[in-house]
Design an enzyme around this catalytic site. Structure first.
Site, PDB file in Angstrom:
ATOM      1  N   ASP A   1      -5.738  -1.617   3.927  1.00  0.00           N
ATOM      2  CA  ASP A   1      -5.936  -0.451   3.056  1.00  0.00           C
ATOM      3  C   ASP A   1      -6.170  -0.968   1.630  1.00  0.00           C
ATOM      4  O   ASP A   1      -5.264  -1.523   1.002  1.00  0.00           O
ATOM      5  CB  ASP A   1      -4.664   0.416   3.129  1.00  0.00           C
ATOM      6  CG  ASP A   1      -4.773   1.696   2.326  1.00  0.00           C
ATOM      7  OD1 ASP A   1      -5.595   1.761   1.398  1.00  0.00           O
ATOM      8  OD2 ASP A   1      -3.999   2.639   2.620  1.00  0.00           O
ATOM      9  N   HIS A   2      -7.379  -0.765   1.128  1.00  0.00           N
ATOM     10  CA  HIS A   2      -7.740  -1.362  -0.160  1.00  0.00           C
ATOM     11  C   HIS A   2      -7.012  -0.692  -1.335  1.00  0.00           C
ATOM     12  O   HIS A   2      -7.033  -1.196  -2.449  1.00  0.00           O
ATOM     13  CB  HIS A   2      -9.257  -1.287  -0.361  1.00  0.00           C
ATOM     14  CG  HIS A   2      -9.810  -2.411  -1.194  1.00  0.00           C
ATOM     15  ND1 HIS A   2      -9.039  -3.145  -2.071  1.00  0.00           N
ATOM     16  CD2 HIS A   2     -11.049  -2.940  -1.266  1.00  0.00           C
ATOM     17  CE1 HIS A   2      -9.792  -4.059  -2.665  1.00  0.00           C
ATOM     18  NE2 HIS A   2     -11.014  -3.960  -2.200  1.00  0.00           N
TER      19      HIS A   2
END
Ligand code: CAO
Length: 535
Positions: A507-508
């Site tokens: 998850d950036h």
């Protein structure tokens, strides 16, 4: 004394405060044992509560949107051989209409009512910030209402101690509805809460303030929300998927919009944009991202081109489809690929399986990967975490989920405390959970609490893929089939090494590319030499 039989929510694993999304019976209905009574929806699964016995429904103690836990009374059945008095749970149920009028309030108790909220009526309560016994100061937020164009926090008009709450989440209120009673120490008083405030957490505004600030596109969606007939969970989902509730025709009772309607709409290309991205002010009124209109989902008469047959999706597939879709749309995924040299580990695994032959336990590569995952998660704790608003919740436990392919669809059983278990114990538990999953017997608590997931297609094939993160986790490791590959450290001499392809999705919002690359390198190093877990 009542002869009624209370029907309670059974053991539903670790879940609590699970919303009621469907009620299948009404007072007077005759039901048989095992007939479904209500449907509950957690973020992991939809669960039907069956009748524990046959009987006639006397009264229903819950309504759609109510949150229940193990032991909550959902309804009462008439006792055999006689009419029953009302069940205690029903009598105790809080009700706005039953709240005493302001003039009847005892001395020093103020009844706080919903203030002027414009033209809106029957606005759902989506959050209650106080409980009985709490001391509040004037202007402290007491409840949050979701009305036209905004989520509004209603502040306390006076300071005092909360003595009773007359509403609950999901209740619909209008101007004048009693919210709570406040002991002020003064003469009896009927207080109307001061004007609602925009909720800072929501990033949306009040009727007046926020409407001006909203882009044209967002205002349109927000207006749809105001008028839509949908519960809080459905509204939340619609916001997550960027769906305009105003454009959906509900298929629930009396046209109520249910979860499936939102998902079907989003699947059909009806999602406007992920909420964080919002919608550009210049976006066309019809919806779209970056000024480009989303096309409607293609409607094709397939039978025109050849014979077809229609097969309904299984229940599990529908649930996992909804979860996967939300996760894919909401989480900014990136996948980093790498490979691990498992030549020595494979030799060790084969040797250990020979030694364990008599025990009946067979160890595949997956339990070793779980151990390697725990080592990597300990070294990089932000991978063993979940986002909670603007904060990251780091977990000091390591419960690893694994994707299991079942005849009914994908399921993710969770092995708890992998750090404390031996590889053979993990292998044994994994086999048992995979069997339960395939037999459709996995319980909700066997699928909950995971902190990281491994999806292994190693027994099937492939080289790399993009696994979808299992929210609220922030990363997932995808693994494919190992193969022999020529390796060289000097470009002159080559050796064949058994190579395991790794695909880590992250998850950036939480993890950066450099951290992901380091995680993969460390994970691969641990698999290459498991002695590293000792350090
Ligand atoms: N490379 C090479 N061989 C592998 C391997 C790998 N990475 N992983 C497993 N294998 C081998 C096993 O050793 C086993 O070989 P033998 O039959 O010779 O002993 C064979 O493949 C089958 O393994 P398995 O699949 O039964 O066991 P597992 O522990 O690897 O996996 C489970 C268990 C439940 C995860 C698996 O059966 C499964 O369901 N996988 C699918 C997961 C999935 O669908 N992921 C996609 C999610 S996204 O839609």
């Amino acid at each position: 004394m009542s002869n009624a039989i209370d029907i309670k929510v059974p053991d539903i694993g670790d879940f609590s405060d699970v919303p009621v999304i469907e009620i299948f019976v009404k007072p007077g209905d005759t039901v048989k044992a095992e007939d479904p009574l209500v449907s509950l929806e957690s973020d992991k699964a939809t669960m039907e509560v069956p009748a524990p016995r046959g009987g006639v429904v006397e009264s229903i103690s819950v309504k759609l949107g109510d949150k229940v836990s193990e032991g909550s009374v959902i309804m009462t059945f008439k006792a055999e051989g006689g009419a029953a008095a009302p069940a205690p749970a029903e009598a105790a149920k809080p009700s706005v209409s039953a709240a005493p009028a302001a003039t009847n309030a005892p001395a020093g108790v103020a009844e706080v009512r919903v203030p002027d909220i414009g033209d809106f009526k029957d606005v759902p309560v989506i959050e209650i910030f106080v409980k009985v016994g709490d001391t509040v100061k004037a202007e402290d937020p007491i409840v949050s209402l979701e009305s036209d164009k905004a989520t509004m926090d209603v502040p306390a008009p006076l300071s005092g101690v909360v003595t009773a709450i007359g509403i609950k989440i999901g209740d619909k209120v209008s101007e004048g509805s009693v919210i709570l009673s406040l002991a002020t120490g003064d003469a009896p008083v009927a207080a109307t809460a001061t004007s609602p405030q925009p909720s800072p957490a929501s990033g949306r505004g009040s009727d007046t303030a926020a409407a001006a600030a909203l882009s044209a596109g967002n205002a349109e969606i927000e207006a749809g929300f105001a008028l839509a007939y949908a519960g809080p969970a459905v509204r939340k989902l619609a916001r997550e998927l960027g769906v305009d509730l105003g454009k959906i025709k509900g298929t629930g009772d009396h046209g109520r919009i249910v979860r499936a309607d939102v998902e079907a709409f989003a699947k059909g290309g009806g999602a406007a944009a992920a909420p964080a991205a919002g919608k550009a002010a210049a976006a066309p009124a019809g919806g779209g991202v970056g000024g480009i209109d989303l096309l409607p989902w293609p409607k094709v008469d397939f039978a025109k081109f050849g014979p077809t047959e229609r097969k309904e999706l299984s229940r599990i597939k529908k649930i996992s489809a909804a979860n996967l879709h939300r996760n894919w749309v909401v989480i900014p995924h990136v996948t980093t690929h790498d490979e691990a040299d498992i030549t020595d580990l494979e030799q060790f695994r084969v040797q250990m399986n020979k030694e364990l032959e008599k025990s009946g336990v067979k160890i595949s590569m997956l339990p070793f990967m779980m151990k390697a995952a725990v080592a990597a998660l300990k070294k990089f704790p932000e991978f063993n975490a979940s986002l909670d608003g603007d904060a990251l919740v780091l977990k000091n436990y390591w419960h690893i989920g694994f994707a299991a392919d079942t005849p009914n669809g994908l399921m993710v059983p969770v092995i708890r405390d992998v750090d404390k278990k031996s590889v053979p114990d993990i292998a044994k538990e994994m086999g048992e959970l995979a069997k339960l999953a395939r037999d459709g017997k996995l319980k909700p608590d066997q699928m909950s609490g995971g902190t990281f997931t491994i999806s292994s297609l190693g027994g099937i094939g492939g080289i790399y893929f993009t696994p979808i993160i299992n929210a609220p986790e922030v990363a997932i490791m995808g693994v494919c089939k190992s193969y022999w590959k020529q390796h060289s450290s000097d470009g002159k001499t080559y050796t064949s090494r058994l190579t395991l392809p790794l695909s880590l999705s992250w998850d950036h919002r939480v993890i950066d590319g450099a951290a992901a690359a380091r995680f993969n390198v460390y994970f691969a190093n641990v698999l290459a030499d498991l002695r590293r877990v000792l350090f």
